[in-house]
Scaffold this active site. Structure first.
Site, short mmCIF file in Angstrom:
data_model
loop_
_atom_site.label_atom_id
_atom_site.label_comp_id
_atom_site.label_asym_id
_atom_site.label_seq_id
_atom_site.Cartn_x
_atom_site.Cartn_y
_atom_site.Cartn_z
N GLU A 227 21.64 18.09 -9.60
CA GLU A 227 21.02 18.00 -10.81
C GLU A 227 20.15 19.12 -11.39
OE1 GLU A 227 21.13 14.83 -12.55
OE2 GLU A 227 22.53 14.50 -11.07
N SER B 106 48.73 -19.12 -22.51
CA SER B 106 48.95 -20.73 -23.10
C SER B 106 47.61 -21.25 -23.84
CB SER B 106 49.67 -21.95 -22.54
OG SER B 106 51.08 -21.59 -22.08
#
Length: 766
Positions: A187, A471
């Site tokens: 970081e 469907s």
């Protein structure tokens, strides 16, 4: 003349210099004041109590009324969760209750509760039941008979509730040096060499982003990240970045590096355990590895450091391969920086993360709360949600939620037990499902189950999974036909209109498409009702061709589908990807007689002082006529009574209901969307990585729906669909052309297209 001009010029220069000096001094003064202000803000945070006032999510309140079925055991459990205590005598103080009498009498002294728009003051109440059904509600203090009584909302979870120890604050010396070094390497490797803002990192990020043509790397220091998490919004604006940098500089001036790092290691977000956030190094070590930080191996340390960028993406609970890949990237960084030796690196690469289940959480609606959090993120920063003590009132019904969780879990387990091929596939691909429940009249999401096991996967298949509906999409074709009729000027469509169910080829552009029926069975000339009930592909595609695929797409959008729908013939059979939530919202408009209600999960947001910050109202829009909705509902009721969903009745669900099964041609997705006049539920079943399911919706999804709906509607009075004004009803024989009588003979040749249009309500006879 020249001398006067020269004097004027000198005077102007002097005045300008004086003004410039004043502006500079003013700017310095204002800047100094602003920096001083920032120092006060930083000091208040660092010196005060941190990480308090978690926001809480509430389910909807429970309203009980005469005629409602309420199992006594269920009511007792509800009172227990709400903090009521059992009493042997008639309740005398708030929070007491007792259950007595042969007919089951429940007495409770209701709690006070601060609702978003009113304060409720509790009073004693008696609820009398007969055979589990409420027949009388009465106040005990004054004898008044009440039409209903409301139990206060139940807390579902808190956003990172500290009471459940989702963050444990540790001192810096309690965090091993290797963990600190790994975090800094990932970081902010120059953390101990800058003063809050790192020009080297900013320049490096600028160059990297310029080369890639986008934001691929950030230049924020660890201190800047801490300032963003503590104080600022997460949006990437210049104003926010400038303020973040200034606060980082002030913080570095006021506090030591070790103090800043300690706060960062306790603040960082590292994943989710159910609906609860995992914050801080200690809690993350416990959650992912069941260890304390000093017990972590080098490989585990690297994985933990790698989680910071995207915790849920790199979580070993979600994807071990992705987590391992990320860990290896971090290990390469550590050995490259000389933090670990080559030998240690190679040994860490050989560490294997075993697949295991995380510790169970108590939140019964984690997918729903994640969905709510995403909705809130548009208006509230993460800092506000985790520290400001907001109260978020939602549409969730916890009893329906539990019924949905149980139905989906048992249903998927039953499928694996009954179908051996599913168990084989499940070894490499997870059999999953989703279930969402909506109240059609309000659009309130009453329950949401986005997967089989939230602890295993936080991917919400209700709102995030894009799957082919098959469907289940067909009602949009029929709605377009009922609303617009034929694009070629023939008579309007109605439920008794005959269409041809035979193989055909649909040519479009330079391509062609030939729809096929399930198991290649064709029925010749059938009514629209029969085509819907049998879910006939060829007949449905012919209707879509006649109406126009553009009209079909427009109808789907109108009903609430938001995903992009291509103008292709295969759209008529659902060969497009949508989310289950979209489909559920669209079907709810049918259940609500053609009125679409925008989906609602958050009802109110209140701050800890009781001020209403946000009230989300019900939004409605009529999208189809009541007559068309009624005609469509009748056809979908036929699907349940006689069609592909008739097993709903065989499995014991007797209430008036309508619905549609869905199965994709490649048998990868199974659906059932069904509803009563009061409640809609949609179920999807399939494999996460698109393995072939090999089961139709009637076998995979419908049984889950039926199990859920039997439990969900059992407490409600039976209601039927309402016929809108202007709709006439007659009986029709599907063998005889759909006329108003039921003749004995069957007409020869091609049937005539006759009837009374979309205002006809048809009952099948013969």
């Amino acid at each position: 003349m020249k001398r006067g001009f020269k004097k004027a010029l000198i005077r102007l220069v002097k005045v300008s210099a004086a003004l410039l000096l004043l502006l500079v001094l003013g700017g310095l003064g204002l800047g100094g004041w602003y920096v001083w202000h920032l120092s006060d803000v930083v000091e208040a945070k660092f010196e005060g109590r941190k990480w308090e006032f978690p926001s809480k999510i509430y389910a909807d309140s429970k309203i009980m009324y005469p005629g409602m079925r309420v199992p006594v055991a269920q009511l007792r459990e509800k009172l227990r969760r709400l903090g009521y205590r059992s009493s042997r005598h008639q309740p005398r103080a708030r929070g007491e209750y007792r259950i007595h009498g042969k007919a089951a009498v429940v007495e409770a002294f209701l709690h006070d509760f601060q609702y978003p728009l009113r304060d409720f003051h509790g009073f004693p109440v008696r609820i009398s039941l007969k055979s589990g059904v409420i027949h009388r509600i009465q106040r005990l203090d004054n004898g008044d008979v009440l039409p209903s009584v409301e139990l206060e909302p139940e807390v579902v979870t808190g956003f990172y509730d500290r009471v459940r120890e989702q963050r444990r604050v540790v001192r810096l010396e309690e965090v091993p040096a290797r963990v600190r070094k790994a975090v800094l390497a990932v970081e902010d490797e120059r953390f101990y060499y800058h003063r809050g803002v790192d020009p080297v990192a900013v320049l490096r990020a600028f160059v990297a982003n310029l080369r890639r043509g986008g934001v691929v790397q950030g230049g924020s220091t660890l201190t800047q990240q801490l300032m963003k998490n503590f104080f600022l919004e997460s949006d990437r604006t210049l104003e926010r970045k400038v303020k973040e940098a200034l606060m980082a500089l002030v913080t570095e001036w006021m506090y030591t590096k070790d103090q800043i790092l300690e706060n960062y290691l306790n603040e960082i977000y590292l994943g989710q355990n159910g609906s609860q956030g995992i914050f801080g190094i200690w809690e993350a070590a416990r959650f992912y590895f069941v260890k304390e930080p000093e017990q972590l191996t080098v490989g585990e340390t690297a994985l933990l450091a790698g989680l910071i960028r995207a915790p849920n993406r790199y979580s070993p609970y979600r994807d071990i391969k992705e987590a391992t890949r990320r860990r290896n990237v971090i290990l390469a960084k550590l050995v490259g920086d000389g933090i670990i030796t080559r030998h240690t690196y190679e040994r860490a690469l050989r560490e294997v993360f075993e697949k295991r289940e995380p510790v169970r959480v108590t939140n019964g609606a984690p997918y729903f709360t994640d969905y709510v959090k995403k909705e809130l993120a548009a208006h509230y920063s993460n800092d506000v949600l985790t520290a400001e003590g907001l109260r978020i009132f939602t549409s969730l019904d916890l009893e329906l939620q539990q019924a949905a969780v149980t139905a989906l879990s048992k249903g998927l387990t039953r499928l694996e037990k009954d179908y051996r091929h599913l168990r084989k596939i499940a070894k490499t691909d997870d059999l999953e499902g989703a279930l969402v429940v909506i109240k059609p009249q309000t659009g309130e999401i009453r329950a949401m189950v986005g997967g089989r096991d939230y602890g295993k996967s936080q991917f919400n298949r209700v709102a995030q999974a894009k799957r082919q509906p098959g469907s289940v999409f067909k009602p949009f074709v029929y709605l377009a036909a009922l609303t617009h009729g034929s694009a070629h000027g023939r008579e309007p469509y109605h439920s008794t209109t005959f269409v041809e169910d035979e193989p055909f080829t649909w040519s479009y552009g330079r391509q062609s498409w030939a729809p096929e029926n399930y198991k290649h069975r064709y029925y010749g000339w059938v009514t629209m009702r029969e085509a819907m009930e049998k879910s006939l592909n060829a007949a449905t595609a012919r209707i879509a061709q006649d109406v126009g695929i553009k009209k079909v797409r427009e109808m789907a959008y109108r009903m609430g589908i938001e995903s992009r729908l291509p103008l292709l013939p295969s759209l008529s059979l659902g060969a497009v990807e949508v989310t289950p939530l979209e489909m559920a919202g669209a079907f709810s408009a049918l259940a609500n007689n053609g009125v679409r209600t925008h989906l609602l999960s958050i009802k109110n947001v209140v701050d800890r002082n009781g001020n209403v910050l946000e009230k989300r109202n019900i939004r409605v829009k009529r999208v189809i006529s009541p007559q068309v909705a009624h005609d469509m509902n009748n056809m979908l009721r036929g699907v349940v009574e006689r069609g592909t969903a008739r097993s709903v009745r065989l499995q014991g669900f007797t209430r008036p209901a309508a619905g549609k099964t869905g199965t994709t041609n490649d048998a990868r997705d199974a659906w059932f969307a069904g509803y009563t006049p009061d409640l809609l539920a949609l179920v999807w079943v399939g494999f996460d990585h698109q393995s072939e399911l090999g089961l139709p919706g009637s076998r995979a999804a419908l049984p889950i729906w039926t199990d859920f709906m039997k439990k969900a509607t059992g407490r409600l009075p039976v209601t039927d669909f309402v016929t809108p004004p202007g709709v006439s009803s007659f009986q029709a024989d599907p063998r005889a052309g759909g006329g108003p009588r039921c003749p004995d003979g069957v007409p020869q040749g091609k049937p005539r297209m006759e009837g009374t249009g979309s205002t006809a309500s048809v009952e099948i006879c013969g």
